[in-house]
Design an enzyme around this catalytic site. Sequence first.
Site, mmCIF file in Angstrom:
data_model
loop_
_atom_site.group_PDB
_atom_site.id
_atom_site.type_symbol
_atom_site.label_atom_id
_atom_site.label_comp_id
_atom_site.label_asym_id
_atom_site.label_seq_id
_atom_site.Cartn_x
_atom_site.Cartn_y
_atom_site.Cartn_z
ATOM 1 N N THR A 27 -45.121 -44.504 -15.702
ATOM 2 C CA THR A 27 -44.092 -43.894 -16.541
ATOM 3 C C THR A 27 -43.367 -44.944 -17.361
ATOM 4 O O THR A 27 -42.834 -44.642 -18.437
ATOM 5 C CB THR A 27 -43.106 -43.103 -15.667
ATOM 6 O OG1 THR A 27 -43.846 -42.209 -14.828
ATOM 7 C CG2 THR A 27 -42.127 -42.296 -16.495
ATOM 8 N N TYR B 39 -50.708 -47.595 -4.569
ATOM 9 C CA TYR B 39 -50.538 -46.489 -5.519
ATOM 10 C C TYR B 39 -51.910 -45.932 -5.870
ATOM 11 O O TYR B 39 -52.688 -46.586 -6.570
ATOM 12 C CB TYR B 39 -49.803 -47.016 -6.754
ATOM 13 C CG TYR B 39 -49.602 -46.056 -7.899
ATOM 14 C CD1 TYR B 39 -49.765 -44.687 -7.768
ATOM 15 C CD2 TYR B 39 -49.212 -46.545 -9.148
ATOM 16 C CE1 TYR B 39 -49.564 -43.825 -8.830
ATOM 17 C CE2 TYR B 39 -49.008 -45.693 -10.223
ATOM 18 C CZ TYR B 39 -49.187 -44.335 -10.059
ATOM 19 O OH TYR B 39 -48.991 -43.491 -11.119
ATOM 20 N N LYS C 148 -48.065 -44.526 -2.443
ATOM 21 C CA LYS C 148 -47.762 -43.436 -3.371
ATOM 22 C C LYS C 148 -49.073 -42.707 -3.627
ATOM 23 O O LYS C 148 -49.986 -43.251 -4.263
ATOM 24 C CB LYS C 148 -47.181 -43.984 -4.678
ATOM 25 C CG LYS C 148 -46.958 -42.920 -5.743
ATOM 26 C CD LYS C 148 -46.515 -43.555 -7.060
ATOM 27 C CE LYS C 148 -46.365 -42.488 -8.148
ATOM 28 N NZ LYS C 148 -45.972 -43.091 -9.455
ATOM 29 N N ILE D 271 -41.913 -40.546 -5.655
ATOM 30 C CA ILE D 271 -41.725 -41.403 -6.825
ATOM 31 C C ILE D 271 -41.914 -40.479 -8.018
ATOM 32 O O ILE D 271 -43.026 -40.088 -8.351
ATOM 33 C CB ILE D 271 -42.694 -42.593 -6.807
ATOM 34 C CG1 ILE D 271 -42.402 -43.458 -5.566
ATOM 35 C CG2 ILE D 271 -42.552 -43.424 -8.087
ATOM 36 C CD1 ILE D 271 -43.339 -44.630 -5.366
#
Length: 292
Positions: A45, A133, A161, A203
């Site tokens: 992001t 992640y 994540k 997250i």
Amino acid sequence: MFHGSMVALVTPMHPDGALDWEGLRRLVDFHIENGTDAIVTVGTTGESPTLEVKEHIRVIREVVDQAQGRLPVIAGTGANSTREAEELTRAALEAGADACLLVVPYYNRPTQEGLYLHFKAIAEAVPIPQILYNVPTRTACDLLPETVARLADISNIVGIKEATEDIARGRQILELCGDKLDLYSGEDSAAMEYMLIGGRGTISVTANVAPKAVHEMCTVALQGNRKAAEAINTRLCPLYAALFSEVNPIPVKWALYEMGLIAQGIRLPLTVLSERYHELLRQALRQEQILQ
């Protein structure tokens, strides 16, 4: 180690693509004032693929300096080069980050053994808590639960994540890893269920624009209060959908611009949100009383 609503922070930019440092500091304060539990900076992001290395490191430093210990800062430091990921992770440690988020190497599509050795090398090289992640829709490479379990034996690999909507996979990771590793959702639409099965937080993209609501949802979900969590989650569903009307972070940056928090800047190859989605996103923001 970390829990609750962890915002996947955007990186504010001016219309010409230059980084907006004042806007970045303003966002940090906005999240502290609105209950966000941790900031995750320079991840997907945060447009990390289009940041120069020196910009990437400065963003981490600016966020850490502005946070002043008021909430944890987790820095995205993943790369598809193990050496580069080590360098970014070391820079994050030196900048004062509390932990790092390391994406699965993208494009070169390593084997599970390659993934294990990649993350092991970074963890052994840099003594900072590290969160794996997994986002196979972006990386074209899937970190399997069995490999996660092997990595959980490394003391400073503290979480993952998991950016899928697969609740069964979340359960499998928890069963294989026990208390050696924390599970975090990387999909807003699945975050509530992840926490209700034993995950420690999310997250979140949505937390950029609705930090109080996402924090409240996380709080009750972590308490095991399904009814209260579902009430908030159901209310947020239109916002989840609108924020992914185009690829992230295009819609969320436009939403923050509409809220008056950042300038309307994004770097190519990403572009400003298509006009046909403007009213959809405005309506979702109004429904949550973010816009009047």
